[in-house]
Design an enzyme around this catalytic site. Structure first.
Site, PDB file in Angstrom:
ATOM      1  NE  ARG A   1     -10.061  -2.931  -2.654  1.00 25.33           N
ATOM      2  CZ  ARG A   1      -9.315  -2.582  -1.527  1.00 25.33           C
ATOM      3  NH1 ARG A   1      -8.332  -2.903  -1.203  1.00 25.33           N
ATOM      4  NH2 ARG A   1     -10.063  -1.560  -0.629  1.00 25.33           N
TER       5      ARG A   1
ATOM      6  CG  ASP B   1       0.320  -3.171   6.832  1.00 24.84           C
ATOM      7  OD1 ASP B   1      -0.796  -3.535   7.246  1.00 24.84           O
ATOM      8  OD2 ASP B   1       0.518  -2.087   6.299  1.00 24.84           O
TER       9      ASP B   1
ATOM     10  CG  PHE C   1      -1.913   1.053   1.114  1.00 22.07           C
ATOM     11  CD1 PHE C   1      -3.156   0.869   0.485  1.00 22.07           C
ATOM     12  CD2 PHE C   1      -2.186   2.113   1.993  1.00 22.07           C
ATOM     13  CE1 PHE C   1      -4.014   1.977   0.266  1.00 22.07           C
ATOM     14  CE2 PHE C   1      -2.788   3.033   2.025  1.00 22.07           C
ATOM     15  CZ  PHE C   1      -4.060   2.990   1.203  1.00 22.07           C
TER      16      PHE C   1
ATOM     17  CE1 TYR D   1      -8.992   1.991   7.532  1.00 25.29           C
ATOM     18  CE2 TYR D   1      -8.095   3.046   9.089  1.00 25.29           C
ATOM     19  CZ  TYR D   1      -8.073   2.850   7.977  1.00 25.29           C
ATOM     20  OH  TYR D   1      -6.753   3.021   7.521  1.00 25.29           O
ATOM     21  CE  LYS D   2      -7.780  -1.324   5.470  1.00 24.25           C
ATOM     22  NZ  LYS D   2      -8.313  -0.459   4.601  1.00 24.25           N
TER      23      LYS D   2
END
Length: 417
Positions: free
Chosen positions: A392, A218, A149, A243-244
């Site tokens: 996605r 990560d 990312f 938050y995922k």
């Protein structure tokens, strides 16, 4: 095979045992799978809009049902009435460690090794510089996932400049071959954010340890979706957002894992007053707090911190292994439904078919992907788009069911005619 992959439960298997009999058959199978799903009842722990299939939990998790009441109490009573007394009386001061201990079992860590606060980017900076300072002297290379990312790459470059290391991009599938006596730090993503590929954390961590390098993982796209096993596999440092799949809310604070064996030597590049051994002594000299608390920097973001703490209650009584089993069954079934509903050749799965290489999302490559996703969203199926051509779909087993999966694939088929 990495043991981060757990065999799917037989009653939740999404794989076809014989050719599909069409849309009616797939809908019937979805209903049967939902009826047999022991995790289906967890959906009531979340607030979800009627008529929407939400497959974007890999970007922002759904709202856990208890968060609104907790947040209202924090604002109206803890802040509004108790005011500054809440640092002690409401436990505000200890929230970073307390919330970290709620995350710890979800990533396979014992208590006292996870502290919550700051953003993923800030925690990654702390972890990378801290890792470089833990590494043996004289080493010059920092291996970084080449497909990471973007913020991980930006932060890695800055941390490397600060510590005198050189960033070397690597394909995680071949990272072990690149680790040598000159490698100081290895930064890898557990799951690739674009393709959903799951990398072999146990094997890569063991390879780094054998080379004498310090690992930083990560976990943004794996924590809360599959077993991680930080302690069991000897990971040194790890970071992740909340938050995922952890459903902490937009901008929820991130976390940093520091293995117990490294805590006394961990030297944070951001030695803020909150990480001081005696923060209210207000001394000019810095003395790091014991344990993972030394990674704290400034005043905790209490409103979002306590919303996250309440959100984690949705995990009460839930085994990550059961979540992984359902995740694999959901993604298997989705891929089968896409193959049945979408004319051949119009979409191409880029997520690995093998369970040991698959996270909890499915990415499909197609032309006009942005427009296709926009049309899906207009029809009540919410996923997301990554440039230039990737659709996605994230599968959060706590609130996504098999009927959702079938409807999403069928809607995609309708869009392609």
């Amino acid at each position: 095979m990495s043991d981060t992959s757990t065999d799917r439960a037989p009653e939740l298997s999404g794989r076809a045992t014989e050719p599909s009999g069409g849309a009616a058959d797939l809908r019937e199978r979805a209903a049967a799978l939902d009826a047999a799903d022991e995790l289906a009842k967890l959906r009531e722990r979340f607030v979800l809009p009627d008529g929407v299939v939400y497959l974007d939990g890999n970007s922002l998790g759904a709202l856990p049902a208890g968060v609104a009441a907790t947040t209202a109490d924090v604002v109206a009573r803890q802040w509004g009435e108790l005011l500054i007394r809440s640092w002690e009386e409401s436990g505000w001061w200890t929230a970073p460690e307390r919330t970290g201990d709620k995350i710890a079992p979800l990533v396979g860590a014992a208590a006292g090794q996870v502290v919550v606060g700051d953003s993923t980017s800030v925690n990654l900076f702390k972890a990378l510089v801290g890792a470089a300072r833990l590494a043996a002297p004289g080493r010059t290379r920092m291996l970084v996932d080449a497909a990471t990312f973007p913020t991980d790459g930006y932060i890695a470059q800055s941390a490397a400049r600060l510590t005198g290391l050189t960033v070397v991009p690597v394909d995680p599938s071949h990272a072990a071959e690149a680790m040598d006596a000159d490698t100081a730090v290895v930064l890898l993503n557990h799951v690739d954010y674009r393709t959903g590929r799951l990398h072999d954390l146990p094997a890569l961590t063991a390879a780094a340890r054998a080379a004498g390098a310090v690992t930083v993982w990560d976990l943004c796209h794996s924590a809360g979706a599959l077993p991680v096993g930080l302690d069991a596999h000897g990971v040194d440092l790890a970071v992740g957002c909340t938050y995922k799949y952890l459903n902490g809310g937009p901008g929820a604070p991130a976390y940093l894992y520091i293995a117990t064996r490294h805590q006394d030597a961990f030297d944070s590049p951001l030695p803020g007053w909150n990480g001081h051994a005696d923060p209210f002594a207000m001394t000019p000299a810095y003395e790091a707090a014991p344990g993972a608390s030394r990674a704290r920097v400034g005043t905790p973001d209490i409103l979002s911190m306590l919303a996250l703490e309440a959100a984690l209650d949705a995990w009460d009584g839930v085994a990550v292994e059961a979540v992984r089993a359902k995740s694999l069954a959901l993604t298997d079934f989705f891929l089968e439904c896409v193959a049945a509903y979408v004319p051949q050749g119009l979409v191409e799965p880029v997520t690995p078919a093998e369970h040991e290489h698959r996270g909890s999302q499915v990415s499909l490559r197609t032309g006009n992907a942005r427009e296709v996703m926009g049309e899906l969203i207009s029809r009540g199926v919410i996923g997301d788009f990554r440039a230039p051509d990737v659709l996605r779909f994230g599968f959060t087993p706590l609130y996504v069911g098999f009927a959702d999966v079938e409807r999403a694939a069928r809607t995609l088929g309708h869009i392609f005619g």
